[in-house]
Design an enzyme around this catalytic site. Structure first.
Site, short mmCIF file in Angstrom:
data_model
loop_
_atom_site.label_atom_id
_atom_site.label_comp_id
_atom_site.label_asym_id
_atom_site.label_seq_id
_atom_site.Cartn_x
_atom_site.Cartn_y
_atom_site.Cartn_z
N SER A 146 -0.02 1.98 5.18
CA SER A 146 1.84 1.84 5.19
C SER A 146 2.56 2.67 4.10
O SER A 146 0.87 2.98 3.74
CB SER A 146 2.12 0.19 4.27
OG SER A 146 3.24 0.21 3.36
N TYR A 159 0.77 -5.78 -2.90
CA TYR A 159 0.23 -5.42 -1.37
C TYR A 159 0.42 -3.80 -1.87
O TYR A 159 -0.17 -2.93 -0.93
CB TYR A 159 1.81 -5.90 -0.77
CG TYR A 159 2.07 -4.80 0.26
CD1 TYR A 159 1.42 -5.95 1.78
CD2 TYR A 159 2.78 -4.06 1.30
CE1 TYR A 159 1.32 -5.05 2.85
CE2 TYR A 159 2.70 -3.91 1.69
CZ TYR A 159 1.90 -4.10 3.61
OH TYR A 159 2.25 -3.59 4.66
N LYS A 163 -3.03 -1.38 0.13
CA LYS A 163 -2.70 -0.47 1.05
C LYS A 163 -2.98 0.61 0.18
O LYS A 163 -3.06 1.69 1.03
CB LYS A 163 -0.91 -0.27 1.20
CG LYS A 163 -0.61 -1.50 2.01
CD LYS A 163 -1.49 -1.81 3.47
CE LYS A 163 -1.23 -2.58 4.12
NZ LYS A 163 -1.94 -3.51 5.69
#
Length: 301
Positions: A146, A159, A163
């Site tokens: 991402s 998160y 990533k």
């Protein structure tokens, strides 16, 4: 002279989390290229429906149960695919979740779930498929990360950390394969916010056009035909990343404010995201059916 695109017809692709969203559209795009596709997903019933939908044109599309957090499940998935469809040529680690909420409000179950799926899920896939690729001296590993793997965005701290891990892991694997003179390819996909269920309730940013799962799927297929490591979707996201990379911290943070990237996630509409977040919380295979997560303050994708 430009490289001639590789022909994908007849190859075998395995996609984790392929029943919906980016995984489903990547499967669809690969089917159009004549690739035999295996969809692995925790939701086997939905995976079977997706396989039936995409396989109507005659290309082999099959669904398999898969829990990416369990290495034995990943191994069983790969073994079953290769027994049914032949040696895997493309392995797409696509499964992932994205809770939204402040770090201090995030409960421990959510933190562990993100690490289990977003980190160990990618590790398990790579550890199981790469020895086969290396032995055969062919294969292409695609890790879906991402833009959150290139920066820190308020509202998705854990998160972002997961990533960043995927980006770093992918870069290191690529370097180790090159050191060993292996022809195995690695691609790291870094989309901006994608218009899937994961993006429900998120605020729009400036300067980067909305991205669809079809856009990401097309970029992945392009990278399979003409291999490259960095895949930013849309391409403008790659330009923004380059600009951010040369600015001092105050400049980066100022640009993030100008693009509204600093509030796109932390000011999400949590009521709009509730359905997604409950489903993502239930993605924990250790939860009993109907279990309600202790906290929904941090939404999952």
């Amino acid at each position: 002279m430009a490289k001639q695109p590789r022909v994908l017809v007849g190859q075998v692709a395995a996609i984790t989390g392929g029943a919906r969203g980016i995984g489903k559209e990547t499967a669809r795009a690969l089917v159009r290229e004549g690739v035999k596709v295996a969809i692995g997903d925790l939701d086997l019933e939905l995976a079977q429906k997706t396989a039936a939908e995409l396989g109507g044109g005659g290309t082999a599309v099959r669904a398999y149960p898969l829990d990416v957090t369990d290495r034995e499940s990943v191994r069983a998935f790969i073994d079953a695919v290769e027994a049914d469809l032949g040696p895997i040529d493309i392995f797409d680690s696509n499964a992932g979740i994205m809770p939204v909420g402040t770090f201090l409000e995030e409960d421990d179950d959510s933190t562990r779930r993100q690490i289990d799926i977003n980190v160990y899920g990618v590790i398990n896939g790579a550890k199981e498929i790469l020895p086969r690729f290396v032995e055969r001296r062919r294969g292409h590993l695609v890790n879906v990360a991402s833009m959150a793997g290139k920066g820190g965005f308020p509202g998705v701290a854990t998160y972002c950390g997961t990533k960043h891990f995927v980006v770093g892991l992918s870069e290191s694997i690529r370097g180790e394969l090159a050191y060993a003179d292996s022809p195995v390819e690695v691609t790291c996909v870094m989309p901006a916010i994608v218009q899937t269920e994961l993006a429900t309730g998120l605020k729009a940013t400036r300067g980067v056009k909305p991205t669809t799962p079809e856009d990401v799927a097309e970029a992945i297929v392009d990278a399979l035909k003409v291999p490259r490591f960095d895949v930013f979707v849309p391409k403008a996201a790659g330009v923004a990343n380059t600009v951010m990379g040369v600015l001092p911290r105050r400049g980066r943070e100022g640009l993030a404010r100008a693009l509204k990237a600093d509030v796109a996630l932390i000011e999400a509409d949590h009521s709009a995201r509730r359905g997604y977040e409950v489903r993502a919380a239930e993605s924990d295979p250790h939860l009993e059916a109907g279990h309600q997560p202790a906290s929904l303050g941090a939404g999952e994708d």
